[in-house]
Design an enzyme around this catalytic site. Sequence first.
Site, PDB file in Angstrom:
ATOM      1  N   PHE A   5       0.860  -1.192   0.000  1.00  0.00           N
ATOM      2  CA  PHE A   5       0.000   0.000   0.000  1.00  0.00           C
ATOM      3  C   PHE A   5       0.892   1.235   0.000  1.00  0.00           C
ATOM      4  CE2 PHE A   5      -2.479   3.497   1.648  1.00  0.00           C
ATOM      5  CZ  PHE A   5      -3.635   3.389   0.889  1.00  0.00           C
ATOM      6  N   ASP A  58       9.252   2.640   1.508  1.00  0.00           N
ATOM      7  CA  ASP A  58       8.085   3.368   2.004  1.00  0.00           C
ATOM      8  C   ASP A  58       8.015   3.121   3.511  1.00  0.00           C
ATOM      9  OD1 ASP A  58       5.623   4.210   2.856  1.00  0.00           O
ATOM     10  OD2 ASP A  58       4.518   3.412   1.140  1.00  0.00           O
ATOM     11  N   LYS A  88       2.865  10.124   8.252  1.00  0.00           N
ATOM     12  CA  LYS A  88       2.184   9.626   9.458  1.00  0.00           C
ATOM     13  C   LYS A  88       2.769  10.183  10.763  1.00  0.00           C
ATOM     14  CE  LYS A  88      -0.062   5.452   7.668  1.00  0.00           C
ATOM     15  NZ  LYS A  88      -1.465   5.627   7.922  1.00  0.00           N
TER      16      LYS A  88
END
Length: 397
Positions: free
Chosen positions: A128, A215, A244
């Site tokens: 993702f 990532d 995040k």
Amino acid sequence: MNKHLMSNYAPLPLTFDRGDGAWLWDTHGKRYLDSVSGIAVCGLGHAHPAVTAAIRDQAGKLLHTSNLYGIAAQEALAERLCSASEMDSAFFCNSGAEANEAAIKIARLYGHGRGIASPTIIVMENSFHGRTMATLTATGNRKVQAGFEPLLGGFTRAPYNEVNALETIAANNRDVVAILLEPAQGEGGVRIPDAGYLAEVRGICDANGWLMMLDEVQTGMGRTGKWFGWQHEDARPDVMALAKALGNGVPVGACVARDQAARVFGPGSHGSTFGGNPLACRAALAVIDVIEGEALCERAAKLGNRFMDGLTERLGSLPGVVNVRGKGLMLGVELESDCAALVRQAIDAGLLINVTSGNVIRLLPPLIISDEQADLIIDGVSTLVERFVELPVAERA
Ligand code: PLP
């Protein structure tokens, strides 16, 4: 659901009013222990005083001027991130998808610089990377892509945690310029690769002149027990995407690079109006100070062991439970059947958990939780699962 909001989310019937550390209170005053952290965002918990103070101070001075001018907090943040990651330079944006977009653009420029007309990036199954067109194309989940065709070209997919597949691609595809992968897959079901996998990927990238792009949007900033997921096995990437937990809730993302990858962008190649503004950077600097000052990476590693031990003891050999897995405070309990229903049962019990990939309970508690809070989560989750797997499958919904 508010008719003035688009229907792209399906929120639970629960609205929070305030938070303090690992606790949240809803608008009716009910208290919840947070084991989601806003999906790995609030690593320092809610309303952390150091972050609040930094935001307050900066908001009273200057919110935004633009990247037309120098931004002292942005320079300071770049320096701190580069020093924590042994990288050279950073580009700031506002989200994980944007951090990955920057990485993808770096890979393409890097490829063109090497005379490759159709630079191709290897991406992983079950990955993702975000919801923009490039990042949903990179994402290995058909549900995320369906209906948004035509997808972008320039990506080829490989199975995660399988080195041989990368070697086969290396032998057959001359257009590959980079690999983009998560050090541990979060949305894809808390998949932790075998020890040594990332180092092997590093070796393949070196042998083929590919950029290794990680990532770290979910794994970064201490979540797995190190600043960054790759530091468990010394697999320093060329490019790393962060977001995040970097701002503990203030939107900020970063694409951090080194050596050749750090030099491909020139003036005009990329940008963002809000990216790296003083407010976001002050929040992120405060986050780094707290992680460092309170040794939260080490703490996350220790708490991770506590969770693994506790959950394994209660659930490890329970029929209906496939396994318990995790790295630091990124934890998964995989069940044999779908278990989305557990989220509401946990809410009733005053506990916030997440279910991903249909049958994986994902726990992402804040790094600042106490041992006692960790034990409450372990006990709460275990009790819910014990009850759940006793039910016939048809009654579990
Ligand atoms: N990359 C990973 C590994 C993620 O987990 C996420 C979000 O869950 C993203 C990228 C996308 O981040 P954002 O929602 O901030 O665009």
